[in-house]
Design an enzyme around this catalytic site. Sequence first.
Site, PDB file in Angstrom:
ATOM      1  N   LYS A  26       3.092  -6.623   3.580  1.00 58.55           N
ATOM      2  CA  LYS A  26       4.025  -6.711   2.449  1.00 58.55           C
ATOM      3  C   LYS A  26       4.762  -5.387   2.252  1.00 58.55           C
ATOM      4  O   LYS A  26       5.988  -5.379   2.085  1.00 58.55           O
ATOM      5  CB  LYS A  26       3.216  -7.092   1.201  1.00 58.55           C
ATOM      6  CG  LYS A  26       4.025  -7.266  -0.051  1.00 58.55           C
ATOM      7  CD  LYS A  26       3.360  -8.233  -1.020  1.00 58.55           C
ATOM      8  CE  LYS A  26       2.110  -7.715  -1.689  1.00 58.55           C
ATOM      9  NZ  LYS A  26       2.379  -6.697  -2.724  1.00 58.55           N
ATOM     10  N   ARG A  31      10.057  -2.464   2.755  1.00 58.54           N
ATOM     11  CA  ARG A  31      10.766  -1.251   3.166  1.00 58.54           C
ATOM     12  C   ARG A  31      11.719  -1.512   4.325  1.00 58.54           C
ATOM     13  O   ARG A  31      12.772  -0.881   4.433  1.00 58.54           O
ATOM     14  CB  ARG A  31       9.750  -0.164   3.529  1.00 58.54           C
ATOM     15  CG  ARG A  31       9.035   0.398   2.292  1.00 58.54           C
ATOM     16  CD  ARG A  31       7.742   1.072   2.680  1.00 58.54           C
ATOM     17  NE  ARG A  31       7.096   1.811   1.607  1.00 58.54           N
ATOM     18  CZ  ARG A  31       6.302   1.279   0.672  1.00 58.54           C
ATOM     19  NH1 ARG A  31       6.082  -0.025   0.653  1.00 58.54           N
ATOM     20  NH2 ARG A  31       5.739   2.045  -0.245  1.00 58.54           N
ATOM     21  N   ARG A 127       4.369  -4.612 -16.630  1.00 58.99           N
ATOM     22  CA  ARG A 127       3.840  -3.479 -15.852  1.00 58.99           C
ATOM     23  C   ARG A 127       4.606  -2.190 -16.145  1.00 58.99           C
ATOM     24  O   ARG A 127       5.813  -2.201 -16.342  1.00 58.99           O
ATOM     25  CB  ARG A 127       3.848  -3.841 -14.361  1.00 58.99           C
ATOM     26  CG  ARG A 127       2.890  -5.011 -14.127  1.00 58.99           C
ATOM     27  CD  ARG A 127       2.768  -5.370 -12.690  1.00 58.99           C
ATOM     28  NE  ARG A 127       2.186  -4.293 -11.913  1.00 58.99           N
ATOM     29  CZ  ARG A 127       2.109  -4.315 -10.582  1.00 58.99           C
ATOM     30  NH1 ARG A 127       2.580  -5.359  -9.917  1.00 58.99           N
ATOM     31  NH2 ARG A 127       1.561  -3.319  -9.946  1.00 58.99           N
ATOM     32  N   SER A 172       0.310   7.191  -6.285  1.00 59.72           N
ATOM     33  CA  SER A 172       1.043   5.924  -6.227  1.00 59.72           C
ATOM     34  C   SER A 172       2.109   5.988  -5.145  1.00 59.72           C
ATOM     35  O   SER A 172       3.055   6.773  -5.237  1.00 59.72           O
ATOM     36  CB  SER A 172       1.699   5.615  -7.577  1.00 59.72           C
ATOM     37  OG  SER A 172       2.647   4.575  -7.419  1.00 59.72           O
ATOM     38  N   ASP A 320      -5.625  -2.145  -3.113  1.00 58.35           N
ATOM     39  CA  ASP A 320      -5.389  -3.587  -3.272  1.00 58.35           C
ATOM     40  C   ASP A 320      -6.618  -4.420  -2.905  1.00 58.35           C
ATOM     41  O   ASP A 320      -6.599  -5.650  -3.046  1.00 58.35           O
ATOM     42  CB  ASP A 320      -4.204  -4.028  -2.407  1.00 58.35           C
ATOM     43  CG  ASP A 320      -2.905  -3.420  -2.919  1.00 58.35           C
ATOM     44  OD1 ASP A 320      -2.801  -3.171  -4.139  1.00 58.35           O
ATOM     45  OD2 ASP A 320      -1.998  -3.175  -2.109  1.00 58.35           O
ATOM     46  N   LYS A 347      -2.298  -3.507 -12.368  1.00 58.88           N
ATOM     47  CA  LYS A 347      -1.779  -4.250 -11.207  1.00 58.88           C
ATOM     48  C   LYS A 347      -1.251  -5.611 -11.693  1.00 58.88           C
ATOM     49  O   LYS A 347      -0.950  -5.764 -12.862  1.00 58.88           O
ATOM     50  CB  LYS A 347      -2.878  -4.394 -10.150  1.00 58.88           C
ATOM     51  CG  LYS A 347      -3.268  -3.056  -9.514  1.00 58.88           C
ATOM     52  CD  LYS A 347      -2.126  -2.498  -8.682  1.00 58.88           C
ATOM     53  CE  LYS A 347      -2.478  -1.152  -8.064  1.00 58.88           C
ATOM     54  NZ  LYS A 347      -1.318  -0.546  -7.395  1.00 58.88           N
ATOM     55  N   ARG A 392      -4.327 -11.868  -5.638  1.00 62.56           N
ATOM     56  CA  ARG A 392      -5.536 -11.337  -4.983  1.00 62.56           C
ATOM     57  C   ARG A 392      -6.818 -11.782  -5.706  1.00 62.56           C
ATOM     58  O   ARG A 392      -7.874 -11.881  -5.095  1.00 62.56           O
ATOM     59  CB  ARG A 392      -5.476  -9.815  -4.878  1.00 62.56           C
ATOM     60  CG  ARG A 392      -4.271  -9.343  -4.059  1.00 62.56           C
ATOM     61  CD  ARG A 392      -4.467  -7.976  -3.467  1.00 62.56           C
ATOM     62  NE  ARG A 392      -3.178  -7.425  -3.051  1.00 62.56           N
ATOM     63  CZ  ARG A 392      -2.530  -7.744  -1.935  1.00 62.56           C
ATOM     64  NH1 ARG A 392      -3.044  -8.616  -1.097  1.00 62.56           N
ATOM     65  NH2 ARG A 392      -1.365  -7.192  -1.644  1.00 62.56           N
TER      66      ARG A 392
HETATM   67  C1  S3P Z   1       2.323  -0.470  -2.614  1.00 64.20           C
HETATM   68  C2  S3P Z   1       1.604   0.501  -3.255  1.00 64.20           C
HETATM   69  C3  S3P Z   1       0.425   0.227  -4.086  1.00 64.20           C
HETATM   70  C4  S3P Z   1      -0.099  -1.173  -3.893  1.00 64.20           C
HETATM   71  C5  S3P Z   1       0.974  -2.208  -3.811  1.00 64.20           C
HETATM   72  C6  S3P Z   1       1.946  -1.892  -2.690  1.00 64.20           C
HETATM   73  C7  S3P Z   1       3.488  -0.078  -1.804  1.00 64.20           C
HETATM   74  O1  S3P Z   1       0.771   0.411  -5.447  1.00 64.20           O
HETATM   75  O2  S3P Z   1      -0.999  -1.514  -4.933  1.00 64.20           O
HETATM   76  O3  S3P Z   1       0.429  -3.488  -3.590  1.00 64.20           O
HETATM   77  O4  S3P Z   1       3.987  -0.899  -1.013  1.00 64.20           O
HETATM   78  O5  S3P Z   1       3.936   1.065  -1.948  1.00 64.20           O
HETATM   79  P1  S3P Z   1       0.708   1.884  -6.123  1.00 64.20           P
HETATM   80  O6  S3P Z   1       1.425   2.774  -5.229  1.00 64.20           O
HETATM   81  O7  S3P Z   1       1.388   1.785  -7.450  1.00 64.20           O
HETATM   82  O8  S3P Z   1      -0.760   2.181  -6.270  1.00 64.20           O
END
Ligand code: S3P
Length: 438
Positions: A26, A31, A127, A172, A320, A347, A392
């Site tokens: 994902k 990206r 969120r 993050s 995750d 989340k 999830r």
């Molecule tokens: C992600 C970063 C994570 C993850 C999310 C995907 C990403 O979140 O929980 O499912 O693709 O950068 P955080 O960076 O906010 O922890």
Amino acid sequence: MSGGTQHWIARPGQPLRGTVRVPGDKSVSHRAVMLGALAEGTTHVRGFLEGEDTRATARVFEQLGVRIETPSASERIVHGVGLHGLRGIATPLDCGNAGTGMRLLAGVLAGQAFDSVLVGDASLSKRPMRRVIDPLARMGARIDAEEGGLPPLRIHGGQRLQGIEYTLPVASAQVKSALLLAGLYAQGDTVVREPHPTRDYTERMLAAFGWRIEFSPGYARLTACGRLVATDVNVPADFSSAAFFLVAASIVPGSELRLEAVGMNPRRTGLLTALRRMGADIVEDNATEQGGEPVADLVVRHAPLHGIEVGGDLAPDMIDEFPALFVAAACAQGATTIRDAAELRVKESDRIATMAQGLRALGVEVDEHPDGATIVSGPMAGGTVDSHGDHRIAMSFAVAAQRASGEVRIEDVANVATSFPGFDALARDTGIWLGQGA
Ligand code: S3P
């Protein structure tokens, strides 16, 4: 989508057997579309996740004037418009359930000449977005949110962005990536430091698209001014989707399952470390590289698990995967304590509370902590659990049910399609018993 109307019934099935390939990653899929859209030239994405989250991101870029072809499922051809080629649109841009989509887009859109509005579904609308709004504002962006820093985000275009040096208060990858993407439009370098290293796909992909960026775990320096040059992207299978099968095969006696060509970026595989420390039997095979990312087959056999303590640097590497870990912990001998995972509370649902509530409904003893939980293993009964629309959580309880003594009804599961369309069919292929609830 609300996701409120679909339910599953799950109960113990057969030992998990065979070879499966889970869908594309994902994070990488989001990206690939974003950088492909901002690049000069045509980017061919193979292994794209046909999930609702990543499709929402592709739809947003189409609304912004990017032509994206779908020659076949899991394939996209993105006709890049260059850094300054997006066209504004008055309609709100819908990120669906995707925190990654919204936060990364906030970075991209902060640097545009036009205004835009980002909206999301009920879960995404709760969120926190201050974590991106505040540092982007320090770069010169103007973004309005609802009270409490919640979506919709109203992003004012035509701002002059400046690079910053920023240390993230909380690890993050989404926030780091938002700043790096805004940095593409900034004067001066953008430097981001993290308290714990997080996934570095944005950094790797920016480099692959020809942008000058230096990075190491926990650090990234993006050079100001450049161009993105289209390059093809091969998306590995998503470790986070493989995670449910790693746990399921570990906890169901007699299982032996091969997961093919799983993305093994070390910032994603914390669950593997945790499960091995619990006694899991998981072997890597056919290790290779695909599009600059390590991939390997994972062969998992049933093994008795024991409780452990999880926290520190390992937490972001499996951020995750905690719902799946809760299930492994419930089936392990002794207690498992999770710490340093307060991020789980923001989340797609409050994952500490939803997992604790669901496991308790099946008779498992769970103590919640502000930043984690202690799960005491014990026999699991049947019962009804609410996934709170969190993909999830729903998949984790389908796995947990394989060790329950009765039937488990899992409510509100439609959002599984955000990250893992076809999970139920694939799960059934391996031996998991999973049906549609009335
Ligand atoms: C992600 C970063 C994570 C993850 C999310 C995907 C990403 O979140 O929980 O499912 O693709 O950068 P955080 O960076 O906010 O922890």
